[in-house]
Design a protein around this motif. Sequence first.
Motif, PDB file in Angstrom:
ATOM      1  N   VAL A 304       0.861  -1.182   0.000  1.00 23.05           N
ATOM      2  CA  VAL A 304       0.000   0.000   0.000  1.00 23.05           C
ATOM      3  C   VAL A 304       0.899   1.235   0.000  1.00 23.05           C
ATOM      4  O   VAL A 304       1.712   1.433   0.910  1.00 23.05           O
ATOM      5  CB  VAL A 304      -0.932   0.008   1.228  1.00 23.05           C
ATOM      6  CG1 VAL A 304      -1.760   1.289   1.255  1.00 23.05           C
ATOM      7  CG2 VAL A 304      -1.839  -1.214   1.209  1.00 23.05           C
ATOM      8  N   VAL A 305       0.780   2.046  -1.057  1.00 22.82           N
ATOM      9  CA  VAL A 305       1.669   3.190  -1.271  1.00 22.82           C
ATOM     10  C   VAL A 305       0.872   4.487  -1.133  1.00 22.82           C
ATOM     11  O   VAL A 305      -0.245   4.594  -1.647  1.00 22.82           O
ATOM     12  CB  VAL A 305       2.316   3.102  -2.672  1.00 22.82           C
ATOM     13  CG1 VAL A 305       3.190   4.325  -2.944  1.00 22.82           C
ATOM     14  CG2 VAL A 305       3.122   1.815  -2.804  1.00 22.82           C
ATOM     15  N   ASN A 306       1.476   5.458  -0.462  1.00 23.45           N
ATOM     16  CA  ASN A 306       0.907   6.813  -0.435  1.00 23.45           C
ATOM     17  C   ASN A 306       1.320   7.483  -1.741  1.00 23.45           C
ATOM     18  O   ASN A 306       2.425   8.015  -1.867  1.00 23.45           O
ATOM     19  CB  ASN A 306       1.430   7.584   0.772  1.00 23.45           C
ATOM     20  CG  ASN A 306       0.736   8.937   0.941  1.00 23.45           C
ATOM     21  OD1 ASN A 306       0.156   9.472  -0.012  1.00 23.45           O
ATOM     22  ND2 ASN A 306       0.808   9.484   2.140  1.00 23.45           N
ATOM     23  N   VAL A 307       0.429   7.426  -2.727  1.00 24.22           N
ATOM     24  CA  VAL A 307       0.753   7.917  -4.067  1.00 24.22           C
ATOM     25  C   VAL A 307       1.040   9.418  -4.045  1.00 24.22           C
ATOM     26  O   VAL A 307       1.958   9.899  -4.734  1.00 24.22           O
ATOM     27  CB  VAL A 307      -0.397   7.592  -5.044  1.00 24.22           C
ATOM     28  CG1 VAL A 307      -0.075   8.129  -6.439  1.00 24.22           C
ATOM     29  CG2 VAL A 307      -0.644   6.091  -5.101  1.00 24.22           C
ATOM     30  N   TYR A 308       0.291  10.139  -3.270  1.00 24.44           N
ATOM     31  CA  TYR A 308       0.499  11.606  -3.203  1.00 24.44           C
ATOM     32  C   TYR A 308       1.911  11.916  -2.708  1.00 24.44           C
ATOM     33  O   TYR A 308       2.621  12.745  -3.297  1.00 24.44           O
ATOM     34  CB  TYR A 308      -0.542  12.238  -2.277  1.00 24.44           C
ATOM     35  CG  TYR A 308      -0.470  13.752  -2.242  1.00 24.44           C
ATOM     36  CD1 TYR A 308      -1.193  14.527  -3.139  1.00 24.44           C
ATOM     37  CD2 TYR A 308       0.341  14.407  -1.306  1.00 24.44           C
ATOM     38  CE1 TYR A 308      -1.128  15.913  -3.122  1.00 24.44           C
ATOM     39  CE2 TYR A 308       0.425  15.785  -1.279  1.00 24.44           C
ATOM     40  CZ  TYR A 308      -0.308  16.540  -2.184  1.00 24.44           C
ATOM     41  OH  TYR A 308      -0.220  17.908  -2.168  1.00 24.44           O
ATOM     42  N   GLU A 309       2.322  11.231  -1.660  1.00 20.14           N
ATOM     43  CA  GLU A 309       3.661  11.474  -1.108  1.00 20.14           C
ATOM     44  C   GLU A 309       4.740  11.052  -2.103  1.00 20.14           C
ATOM     45  O   GLU A 309       5.759  11.735  -2.251  1.00 20.14           O
ATOM     46  CB  GLU A 309       3.818  10.696   0.200  1.00 20.14           C
ATOM     47  CG  GLU A 309       5.157  10.920   0.888  1.00 20.14           C
ATOM     48  CD  GLU A 309       5.281  10.115   2.175  1.00 20.14           C
ATOM     49  OE1 GLU A 309       6.398  10.065   2.715  1.00 20.14           O
ATOM     50  OE2 GLU A 309       4.264   9.553   2.635  1.00 20.14           O
ATOM     51  N   LEU A 310       4.529   9.932  -2.806  1.00 20.80           N
ATOM     52  CA  LEU A 310       5.506   9.455  -3.793  1.00 20.80           C
ATOM     53  C   LEU A 310       5.666  10.474  -4.916  1.00 20.80           C
ATOM     54  O   LEU A 310       6.799  10.807  -5.310  1.00 20.80           O
ATOM     55  CB  LEU A 310       5.054   8.107  -4.359  1.00 20.80           C
ATOM     56  CG  LEU A 310       5.894   7.551  -5.507  1.00 20.80           C
ATOM     57  CD1 LEU A 310       7.320   7.293  -5.067  1.00 20.80           C
ATOM     58  CD2 LEU A 310       5.253   6.276  -6.073  1.00 20.80           C
ATOM     59  N   VAL A 311       4.562  10.986  -5.442  1.00 22.66           N
ATOM     60  CA  VAL A 311       4.625  11.977  -6.527  1.00 22.66           C
ATOM     61  C   VAL A 311       5.301  13.257  -6.032  1.00 22.66           C
ATOM     62  O   VAL A 311       6.126  13.856  -6.736  1.00 22.66           O
ATOM     63  CB  VAL A 311       3.217  12.275  -7.060  1.00 22.66           C
ATOM     64  CG1 VAL A 311       3.256  13.416  -8.079  1.00 22.66           C
ATOM     65  CG2 VAL A 311       2.618  11.020  -7.710  1.00 22.66           C
ATOM     66  N   ASP A 312       4.974  13.673  -4.821  1.00 27.90           N
ATOM     67  CA  ASP A 312       5.544  14.901  -4.264  1.00 27.90           C
ATOM     68  C   ASP A 312       7.056  14.803  -4.137  1.00 27.90           C
ATOM     69  O   ASP A 312       7.794  15.715  -4.540  1.00 27.90           O
ATOM     70  CB  ASP A 312       4.898  15.184  -2.903  1.00 27.90           C
ATOM     71  CG  ASP A 312       5.282  16.557  -2.365  1.00 27.90           C
ATOM     72  OD1 ASP A 312       5.574  17.463  -3.179  1.00 27.90           O
ATOM     73  OD2 ASP A 312       5.313  16.720  -1.135  1.00 27.90           O
TER      74      ASP A 312
END
Length: 453
Positions: A304-312
């Motif tokens: 489970v990945v925090n996509v928002y944090e990864l993109v940021d």
Amino acid sequence: MRLKTKIHLFSTFLTLIILSMMNIGVYFIFEKMAYDTEYNQLNADADELIKALSKMEVEDDAATILRTFIPSKGAIRVNDRKGEMKLFVQTVDDVNNYQPKFEIGEQYSIGIFQGIPILSISKPVIWADGEVNEVQTMKLLVEVNKNLDFLQLILIGVTLAGILIMAISSIMLGKIITRPIKKLINTMSQSRVSGKYKKISVPANGKDEMAQMGIAFNEMMEQLEQNYNKQEQFVSDASHELKTPLTVIESYAKLLSRHGFRHTEIAKESVQAIISETSRMKEMISQMLLLAKSNEQFVRSTEVVNVYELVDTTLQSMRTAYNRKFLLKGEGPIYASTDLEQLRQLLFILLDNARKYSEKEIKTTILENELGTKISIMDYGNGIPKKDLEYIYNRFYRVDEDRNRKTGGTGLGMAIAKDIATRISVELTIESVVGFGTTIHIFIPKDQILSNF
């Protein structure tokens, strides 16, 4: 020795040993039971004889009593305490010459008389004169001998029939086992001769080891074919795409050799061109190797990945590396189940592509709905003509050759991006308007099935 012959000989020999041991056991058990049955009957008759002899008052009556209890096809012998024979009656000739041997602890003695088993028992008796004598009762086991001979014939017949059945079964089993192996050998030989990666036919519902072997072989051949094709593709790509930069380097090197040392401008231009083409070649080789490895088996790591944090964090890395504006629109956190490192690599490739083909800021938007998460990367470059969109994922496809050479593009970035997207089961779509820019959408579904490469 062929495998089929080994199976045949081993199974037949093993069956012979098993049946022989079983039949020998059956024979001796039956023999012991038959002897015990005859003993019990003879022992009961002997007990009656002892009772009659014990009541005897006159010794002359002994012979009459013995004849009364004598077994058919047998004899009775009376010995005194010194072992000398006092009285003997018989219904079989010459049995008086037979002397039974009694072992300590044994209830009866089994000997052979004229090729026939003879059962003997010995019991003490008080004689008419008050002395203790020995009464030996003997019986020829004619019927038992016939039964044992008949049983022996039956067991031999069962053994031969069992061996014959097993021989036939082992031949059939050998054919069943070796048939797929022969197919495998023939297919491998044909592949070696033809240079093609042939596969064997496997039953659709086959679940045994032979079917699994066929499936494993076909998978191996498919993987070998893929690796061979990737190798050929890599060699073809390398020979085709590296020819141009090498030609440029060679041309500038010759120019530098002829005039560069006398003309500073020519020297600078030549060195700069050689450095540029060398860097482009290095990047191209790196991407070709990455693409060649992209379909190899890898261990999937779903989390489970925090996509928002990864993109940021990815955008922050791009800002630092290129000193460009990378904007982010959306609110977090937004979570999705995917492969973190593969998604990070996909973002870097697409953001780097957008950077190369746009002088303005790059805008990234993240949206989430009940179906999944969408990441949109928008650039304000020249855009891609509609006729080129269907080829954008092809290797070395370039919309504008001159522009790609200026930006250092190799034509491999989108091919790699498409491969990664397929691997982690995300969907890539492109929208582009000439003169306005290009938007690439990454859609991560909530219920996704990771592809196994």
